[in-house]
Motif scaffolding. Structure first.
Motif, PDB file in Angstrom:
ATOM      1  N   GLU A  91       0.836  -1.208   0.000  1.00 29.48           N
ATOM      2  CA  GLU A  91       0.000   0.000   0.000  1.00 29.48           C
ATOM      3  C   GLU A  91       0.868   1.254   0.000  1.00 29.48           C
ATOM      4  O   GLU A  91       0.589   2.215  -0.717  1.00 29.48           O
ATOM      5  CB  GLU A  91      -0.942   0.006   1.209  1.00 29.48           C
ATOM      6  CG  GLU A  91      -2.004  -1.068   1.178  1.00 29.48           C
ATOM      7  CD  GLU A  91      -3.051  -0.863   0.098  1.00 29.48           C
ATOM      8  OE1 GLU A  91      -3.210   0.265  -0.413  1.00 29.48           O
ATOM      9  OE2 GLU A  91      -3.730  -1.854  -0.247  1.00 29.48           O
ATOM     10  N   TYR A 132      -6.816   8.063   6.805  1.00 26.79           N
ATOM     11  CA  TYR A 132      -8.048   8.444   7.506  1.00 26.79           C
ATOM     12  C   TYR A 132      -7.730   8.709   8.974  1.00 26.79           C
ATOM     13  O   TYR A 132      -8.204   9.673   9.550  1.00 26.79           O
ATOM     14  CB  TYR A 132      -9.104   7.347   7.417  1.00 26.79           C
ATOM     15  CG  TYR A 132      -9.587   7.049   6.019  1.00 26.79           C
ATOM     16  CD1 TYR A 132      -9.891   8.067   5.122  1.00 26.79           C
ATOM     17  CD2 TYR A 132      -9.744   5.740   5.588  1.00 26.79           C
ATOM     18  CE1 TYR A 132     -10.335   7.789   3.842  1.00 26.79           C
ATOM     19  CE2 TYR A 132     -10.199   5.451   4.305  1.00 26.79           C
ATOM     20  CZ  TYR A 132     -10.485   6.475   3.451  1.00 26.79           C
ATOM     21  OH  TYR A 132     -10.924   6.194   2.184  1.00 26.79           O
ATOM     22  N   CYS A 146      -6.760   4.480   2.796  1.00 24.07           N
ATOM     23  CA  CYS A 146      -7.133   3.887   1.517  1.00 24.07           C
ATOM     24  C   CYS A 146      -5.938   4.015   0.584  1.00 24.07           C
ATOM     25  O   CYS A 146      -5.139   4.934   0.692  1.00 24.07           O
ATOM     26  CB  CYS A 146      -8.372   4.547   0.920  1.00 24.07           C
ATOM     27  SG  CYS A 146      -8.135   6.247   0.396  1.00 24.07           S
ATOM     28  N   GLU A 186      -6.360  -0.694  -1.801  1.00 24.83           N
ATOM     29  CA  GLU A 186      -7.571  -1.130  -1.086  1.00 24.83           C
ATOM     30  C   GLU A 186      -8.410   0.122  -0.817  1.00 24.83           C
ATOM     31  O   GLU A 186      -7.868   1.141  -0.390  1.00 24.83           O
ATOM     32  CB  GLU A 186      -7.219  -1.779   0.260  1.00 24.83           C
ATOM     33  CG  GLU A 186      -6.621  -3.152   0.177  1.00 24.83           C
ATOM     34  CD  GLU A 186      -7.656  -4.227  -0.144  1.00 24.83           C
ATOM     35  OE1 GLU A 186      -8.856  -4.011   0.085  1.00 24.83           O
ATOM     36  OE2 GLU A 186      -7.236  -5.282  -0.624  1.00 24.83           O
ATOM     37  N   PRO A 187      -9.730   0.062  -1.010  1.00 25.79           N
ATOM     38  CA  PRO A 187     -10.565   1.233  -0.727  1.00 25.79           C
ATOM     39  C   PRO A 187     -10.566   1.626   0.755  1.00 25.79           C
ATOM     40  O   PRO A 187     -10.821   2.765   1.093  1.00 25.79           O
ATOM     41  CB  PRO A 187     -11.967   0.805  -1.151  1.00 25.79           C
ATOM     42  CG  PRO A 187     -11.792  -0.426  -1.959  1.00 25.79           C
ATOM     43  CD  PRO A 187     -10.478  -1.023  -1.603  1.00 25.79           C
ATOM     44  N   TRP A 188     -10.286   0.680   1.634  1.00 31.90           N
ATOM     45  CA  TRP A 188     -10.133   0.916   3.069  1.00 31.90           C
ATOM     46  C   TRP A 188      -9.339  -0.252   3.631  1.00 31.90           C
ATOM     47  O   TRP A 188      -9.516  -1.399   3.209  1.00 31.90           O
ATOM     48  CB  TRP A 188     -11.485   0.978   3.772  1.00 31.90           C
ATOM     49  CG  TRP A 188     -11.343   1.163   5.260  1.00 31.90           C
ATOM     50  CD1 TRP A 188     -11.283   2.347   5.931  1.00 31.90           C
ATOM     51  CD2 TRP A 188     -11.207   0.140   6.267  1.00 31.90           C
ATOM     52  NE1 TRP A 188     -11.118   2.132   7.284  1.00 31.90           N
ATOM     53  CE2 TRP A 188     -11.070   0.775   7.509  1.00 31.90           C
ATOM     54  CE3 TRP A 188     -11.177  -1.248   6.229  1.00 31.90           C
ATOM     55  CZ2 TRP A 188     -10.914   0.078   8.711  1.00 31.90           C
ATOM     56  CZ3 TRP A 188     -11.019  -1.951   7.421  1.00 31.90           C
ATOM     57  CH2 TRP A 188     -10.897  -1.280   8.646  1.00 31.90           C
TER      58      TRP A 188
END
Length: 155
Positions: free
Chosen positions: A102, A110, A125, A128-130
């Motif tokens: 990532e 966040y 994010c 991966e979206p989260w």
């Protein structure tokens, strides 16, 4: 040059962008953009929270603990959220590799905080979206040269 040692509470990480610079012998170095420092922090001589132009964070004795990718959530006929996706939590070396992947792609934070002195929790994010990740480090150092402007939430 400005310098902070293990004082994450002086900073606001929401919406900061982190990118991997290097991982060598347990020393993780990350480039950070859109990092904000609180007005009350010793290194901030301005009367408001300020955005730092570019910061470098270095974690000593970095070790990945967990990495939890997000799951798809849906609403049922009554509007309640549910998921059929299994909970996946990678551990140890697998968790570390997912987090590094990532960081290689760049991620938007966040939430980022220290739980005690050596455990860190990140929600972000990226590819991966989260995801949520936990890791340990014996110390974290943040260094930067200049402020860019007042923090986005202080304008």
């Amino acid at each position: 040059m400005h310098y902070s040692s293990s004082r994450l509470g002086d900073f606001e990480f929401h919406d900061a962008v982190m990118t991997l610079e290097s991982l060598t012998e347990g020393r993780l170095t990350i480039s950070v953009k859109s990092l904000n420092i609180h007005a009350a922090a010793e290194q901030n001589d301005q009367p408001t929270d300020m955005e730092i132009s570019h910061a470098r964070m270095t974690f000593h004795d970095f070790r990945g603990l967990t990495f939890e990718p997000g799951r798809a959530w849906r609403r049922d006929a009554k509007g309640a959220l549910y998921t059929d996706d299994p909970l996946i939590v990678y551990q140890g070396a697998d968790a570390e590799e997912h987090l590094l992947e990532e960081l290689r792609s760049g991620l938007c934070v966040y939430a980022f905080q220290a739980d005690g002195k050596s455990r860190y929790h990140l929600e972000a994010c990226g590819t991966e979206p989260w995801f949520a990740a936990q890791f340990t480090a014996s110390a974290v150092f943040i260094e930067w040269d200049e402020f860019r402007c007042p923090a986005w939430y202080a304008r």
